[in-house]
Design a protein around this motif. Structure first.
Motif, PDB file in Angstrom:
ATOM      1  N   ASN A  95      29.644  69.671  29.751  1.00 25.10           N
ATOM      2  CA  ASN A  95      28.805  68.555  29.324  1.00 25.10           C
ATOM      3  C   ASN A  95      29.576  67.250  29.536  1.00 25.10           C
ATOM      4  N   PHE A  96      28.845  66.173  29.457  1.00 27.94           N
ATOM      5  CA  PHE A  96      29.464  64.857  29.592  1.00 27.94           C
ATOM      6  C   PHE A  96      29.153  64.016  28.367  1.00 27.94           C
ATOM      7  N   LYS A  97      30.087  63.186  28.013  1.00 26.51           N
ATOM      8  CA  LYS A  97      29.890  62.168  26.991  1.00 26.51           C
ATOM      9  C   LYS A  97      29.716  60.848  27.740  1.00 26.51           C
ATOM     10  N   PHE A  98      29.045  59.895  27.091  1.00 28.95           N
ATOM     11  CA  PHE A  98      28.947  58.577  27.715  1.00 28.95           C
ATOM     12  C   PHE A  98      28.928  57.494  26.650  1.00 28.95           C
ATOM     13  N   ASP A  99      29.509  56.357  27.034  1.00 27.73           N
ATOM     14  CA  ASP A  99      29.577  55.176  26.168  1.00 27.73           C
ATOM     15  C   ASP A  99      28.801  54.062  26.849  1.00 27.73           C
ATOM     16  N   ILE A 100      28.034  53.322  26.045  1.00 26.54           N
ATOM     17  CA  ILE A 100      27.292  52.173  26.563  1.00 26.54           C
ATOM     18  C   ILE A 100      27.673  50.947  25.736  1.00 26.54           C
ATOM     19  N   LEU A 101      28.090  49.904  26.421  1.00 27.88           N
ATOM     20  CA  LEU A 101      28.404  48.629  25.779  1.00 27.88           C
ATOM     21  C   LEU A 101      27.598  47.555  26.500  1.00 27.88           C
ATOM     22  N   ILE A 109      26.211  43.179  21.779  1.00 23.99           N
ATOM     23  CA  ILE A 109      24.979  43.392  21.019  1.00 23.99           C
ATOM     24  C   ILE A 109      24.659  44.883  20.872  1.00 23.99           C
ATOM     25  N   TYR A 110      25.311  45.724  21.671  1.00 23.69           N
ATOM     26  CA  TYR A 110      25.063  47.181  21.594  1.00 23.69           C
ATOM     27  C   TYR A 110      26.336  47.891  22.036  1.00 23.69           C
ATOM     28  N   ASN A 111      26.779  48.840  21.209  1.00 29.14           N
ATOM     29  CA  ASN A 111      27.987  49.611  21.535  1.00 29.14           C
ATOM     30  C   ASN A 111      27.842  51.005  20.910  1.00 29.14           C
ATOM     31  N   LYS A 112      27.458  51.977  21.716  1.00 22.98           N
ATOM     32  CA  LYS A 112      27.229  53.342  21.209  1.00 22.98           C
ATOM     33  C   LYS A 112      27.892  54.362  22.124  1.00 22.98           C
ATOM     34  N   SER A 113      28.326  55.454  21.512  1.00 21.12           N
ATOM     35  CA  SER A 113      28.870  56.604  22.235  1.00 21.12           C
ATOM     36  C   SER A 113      27.944  57.786  22.012  1.00 21.12           C
ATOM     37  N   PHE A 114      27.756  58.578  23.054  1.00 17.57           N
ATOM     38  CA  PHE A 114      26.861  59.726  22.981  1.00 17.57           C
ATOM     39  C   PHE A 114      27.592  60.986  23.434  1.00 17.57           C
ATOM     40  N   ASP A 115      27.491  62.013  22.605  1.00 21.88           N
ATOM     41  CA  ASP A 115      27.908  63.342  23.017  1.00 21.88           C
ATOM     42  C   ASP A 115      26.642  64.186  23.122  1.00 21.88           C
ATOM     43  N   LYS A 116      26.754  65.479  23.295  1.00 23.92           N
ATOM     44  CA  LYS A 116      25.579  66.332  23.487  1.00 23.92           C
ATOM     45  C   LYS A 116      24.640  66.280  22.281  1.00 23.92           C
ATOM     46  N   GLN A 117      25.176  66.304  21.074  1.00 26.95           N
ATOM     47  CA  GLN A 117      24.339  66.301  19.875  1.00 26.95           C
ATOM     48  C   GLN A 117      23.577  64.980  19.720  1.00 26.95           C
ATOM     49  N   LYS A 118      24.254  63.864  19.932  1.00 23.90           N
ATOM     50  CA  LYS A 118      23.591  62.567  19.819  1.00 23.90           C
ATOM     51  C   LYS A 118      22.549  62.382  20.917  1.00 23.90           C
TER      52      LYS A 118
END
Length: 194
Positions: A95-101, A109-118
């Motif tokens: 799987n891959f994780k990803f971060d968005i800023l 204005i937006y800073n989130k990290s996503f793993d499989k569950q999120k």
């Protein structure tokens, strides 16, 4: 009478000599099947084999700056097995994780990290879906296939990010769009499944 006795003798010898033996080909097929049951080789394949990371840093014409970082989750993968001959191929799709800023006017204005569950929660991949539905098993089997900034100039006060999840070794794909407005509020939209 003598011919009848002779015929009876030949038939009796024929029945007695038939011991239920098998042919060489039948014996070989049985031996191969027995071998397959007793001997198995396991081959583990990891895709991707090593840690990978992809970064995007984009400044859009509407004043937004978007940074995306996608990277391999080395502890979380999806297993697909295939047995061919006597070899058990176990393919682990990581799987891959990803971060968005997202920044607007040099302000985050937006800073989130996503793993499989999120990602499952955000894209509505859940285990309660009925078998046969478009997103069935995406919560367990889908992995991140692509993530990119949509640079369509019609988005004036919004950033659009395209996200694609797919189940490996199948043709099941789910496209999503993340829309982030200038206040930092995100909206997750499912755009297409097949």
């Amino acid at each position: 009478m003598r011919n009848l006795l002779f015929l009876l003798l030949i038939v009796t010898i024929g029945f007695v000599s038939c011991e239920g033996r098998i042919t060489k080909n039948q014996a070989l097929v049985e031996d191969i099947e027995e071998f397959k049951k007793t001997v198995s080789v396991q081959v583990d394949i990891h895709k991707p084999e090593n840690y990978t990371e992809h970064k995007v840093d984009t400044t859009l014409s509407n004043g937004f700056r978007v940074k995306i970082k996608a990277y391999t989750d080395m502890d979380n993968s999806v297993l697909f097995t295939k047995i061919k001959d006597t070899i058990n191929y176990q393919t682990y799709y990581r799987n891959f994780k990803f971060d968005i800023l997202v920044e607007k006017n040099n302000k985050v204005i937006y800073n989130k990290s996503f793993d499989k569950q999120k990602a499952n929660k955000a894209f509505k991949f859940n285990p309660n879906l009925v078998k046969g539905s478009e997103l069935y098993n995406f919560d367990k089997l889908a992995i991140l296939n692509a993530i990119q900034v949509d640079d369509d100039p019609s988005y004036t006060n919004t950033v659009a990010i395209d996200v694609v999840y797919a189940i490996p070794e199948t043709d099941k794909v789910s496209h999503h769009k993340i829309l982030i407005n200038d206040k930092g509020k995100a909206n997750f939209i499912q755009t297409e499944n097949y």
